[in-house]
Structures are given as structure tokens and as C-alpha cells.
Design an enzyme around this catalytic site. Sequence first.
Site, PDB file in Angstrom:
ATOM      1  CD  GLU A 182      -3.211   0.535   0.409  1.00  0.00           C
ATOM      2  OE1 GLU A 182      -2.745   1.454  -0.279  1.00  0.00           O
ATOM      3  OE2 GLU A 182      -4.418   0.403   0.612  1.00  0.00           O
TER       4      GLU A 182
ATOM      5  CG  ASP B 123      -6.233   9.498   5.278  1.00  0.00           C
ATOM      6  OD1 ASP B 123      -6.252   9.760   6.497  1.00  0.00           O
ATOM      7  OD2 ASP B 123      -6.499  10.342   4.416  1.00  0.00           O
TER       8      ASP B 123
HETATM    9  P1  XMP Z   1      -8.032   5.373   3.345  1.00  0.00           P
HETATM   10  O1  XMP Z   1      -8.650   6.610   3.946  1.00  0.00           O
HETATM   11  O2  XMP Z   1      -9.044   4.442   2.766  1.00  0.00           O
HETATM   12  O3  XMP Z   1      -7.222   5.978   2.128  1.00  0.00           O
HETATM   13  O4  XMP Z   1      -7.045   4.704   4.282  1.00  0.00           O
HETATM   14  C1  XMP Z   1      -6.233   5.287   1.487  1.00  0.00           C
HETATM   15  C2  XMP Z   1      -6.096   5.738   0.073  1.00  0.00           C
HETATM   16  O5  XMP Z   1      -6.417   7.122  -0.047  1.00  0.00           O
HETATM   17  C3  XMP Z   1      -5.494   7.790  -0.846  1.00  0.00           C
HETATM   18  N1  XMP Z   1      -4.825   8.838  -0.028  1.00  0.00           N
HETATM   19  C4  XMP Z   1      -4.023   9.774  -0.516  1.00  0.00           C
HETATM   20  N2  XMP Z   1      -3.608   9.996  -1.783  1.00  0.00           N
HETATM   21  N3  XMP Z   1      -2.316  11.831  -1.024  1.00  0.00           N
HETATM   22  C5  XMP Z   1      -2.763  11.037  -2.027  1.00  0.00           C
HETATM   23  O6  XMP Z   1      -2.383  11.245  -3.169  1.00  0.00           O
HETATM   24  C6  XMP Z   1      -2.695  11.677   0.270  1.00  0.00           C
HETATM   25  O7  XMP Z   1      -2.255  12.424   1.152  1.00  0.00           O
HETATM   26  C7  XMP Z   1      -3.591  10.580   0.546  1.00  0.00           C
HETATM   27  N4  XMP Z   1      -4.179  10.104   1.670  1.00  0.00           N
HETATM   28  C8  XMP Z   1      -4.907   9.045   1.290  1.00  0.00           C
HETATM   29  C9  XMP Z   1      -4.541   6.741  -1.349  1.00  0.00           C
HETATM   30  O8  XMP Z   1      -4.963   6.313  -2.626  1.00  0.00           O
HETATM   31  C10 XMP Z   1      -4.663   5.602  -0.378  1.00  0.00           C
HETATM   32  O9  XMP Z   1      -4.421   4.322  -0.916  1.00  0.00           O
END
Ligand code: XMP
Length: 193
Positions: free
Chosen positions: A109, A113
Site C-alpha cells: 500500500e 489514512d
Molecule cells: P483510506 O482513507 O481508505 O485511504 O485509508 C487510502 C487511500 O487514499 C489515498 N490517499 C491519498 N492519496 N495523497 C494522495 O495522493 C494523500 O495524502 C492521501 N491520503 C490518502 C490513497 O490512494 C490511499 O491508498
Amino acid sequence: MAAEPCWYDSDVERVVVSEAEIRDKIEELAAKVAADYRSVDSILLVCVLKGAIMFLADFARALGRCGPPVELEFMAVSSYGQGTTSSGVVRILKDLDRDITGQHVLVVEDILDSGLTLSWLLRYLASRSAASVEVVTLFRKPDAVKVPLSVKYVGFDIPSEFVVGYGLDYSERYREVPYVGVLRSEVHARPAL
Ligand code: XMP
Ligand code: MG
């Protein structure tokens, strides 16, 4: 000799993790994974497109120098829309190309987030009868700590702000940036992106 400025240099407000720090961390993560998996026949790296592509490419080669044979699979899921906030919806855009029964799966990964994408993905992979499923993420934001997820390998804990570079995009741009950084606020306000 100073390098020529790149098109993106003026868009980046601050570097969060440098190219050298990323390189060193990947060697460290690969050494840990190699030690933990020394008795297995092979590791199936499942790369979550598109953000993890740079990490996958460097991590697979680092692991190749010290670990067991590696095989690659790619998945694409969508959790974020075109902007910088989570839609809360996880959709499979590209599924695994083959059966993973009995394989030691390591999900690669880019960034964790809310943990929404990953918790969904782990449930999905668990239903496919892998011998084991673990996760390596290069970056983790503070919110991810609240989610009851078992993430064995974490590269960097970074602040909760939107970052780009090293595979991470803003509206499909900046993936080729070799470091991870924060964009200037004016960039987010540009109508074209
Ligand atoms: P979650 O919230 O599901 O998010 O854990 C994971 C996915 O969200 C994207 N993500 C980002 N992409 N800059 C990005 O370009 C960021 O700061 C960021 N934060 C989350 C990413 O695709 C990740 O796999
Ligand atoms: Mg993205």
C-alpha cells in the site's frame, strides 16, 4: 552541478519525506520482510494501484536482493474521487488475475489514512483462502491508528495533510515526483486541476 529545476518544484511547498529517506526505509522494510518470510517458497506482492506503483517497484527489487522469490499481482480500487477527500466508497476497478489459494500475500500500500480501503481489501483477500495476508504500507497518517487493522510493516508516520509524490497524485499529477511533499495552497485552487 546543480540539477535543472523540474516543472513541479515551484508547486511543492515543503518536502515531507526525501528521496534518500524513502530509499533507506525501503531497504529496512525489505530486510524485515525477508527475515520474517525466510522459510516460505515465495511471496505474492499485491500492489494497490495506482499510488503504490513506485513503492512496489523499489520494494520488490530490494526484497529480491535479500528475500525469497517474489510474484506480483495488481489490484485497483477506488476510495478517493478526483480531489483530496474520501468518498467512503470502495469499488474494485481491477481484480486479481488469478487464484491466491495457499499463497503468502503481502499487500503493498502507498498510504493508510482512514483505513477504509485496506480493511475492505483485507476482508476481500481473506475470503480468497490465502495462506497468510499481511500489509506493508510506506506511509501512515494519524487517523489510521484509530482503525483496528493489523498492519505489520509501516514505513513512515506522517502528519494528517494531503501529500503528493512517489506515486501519490493530485488529480493524476505529481506521481513521478521522487520525494513526498505538500503542495502550495494555490495549486489546489487552480481551475485546471
Ligand atoms: P483510506 O482513507 O481508505 O485511504 O485509508 C487510502 C487511500 O487514499 C489515498 N490517499 C491519498 N492519496 N495523497 C494522495 O495522493 C494523500 O495524502 C492521501 N491520503 C490518502 C490513497 O490512494 C490511499 O491508498
Ligand atoms: Mg490518489
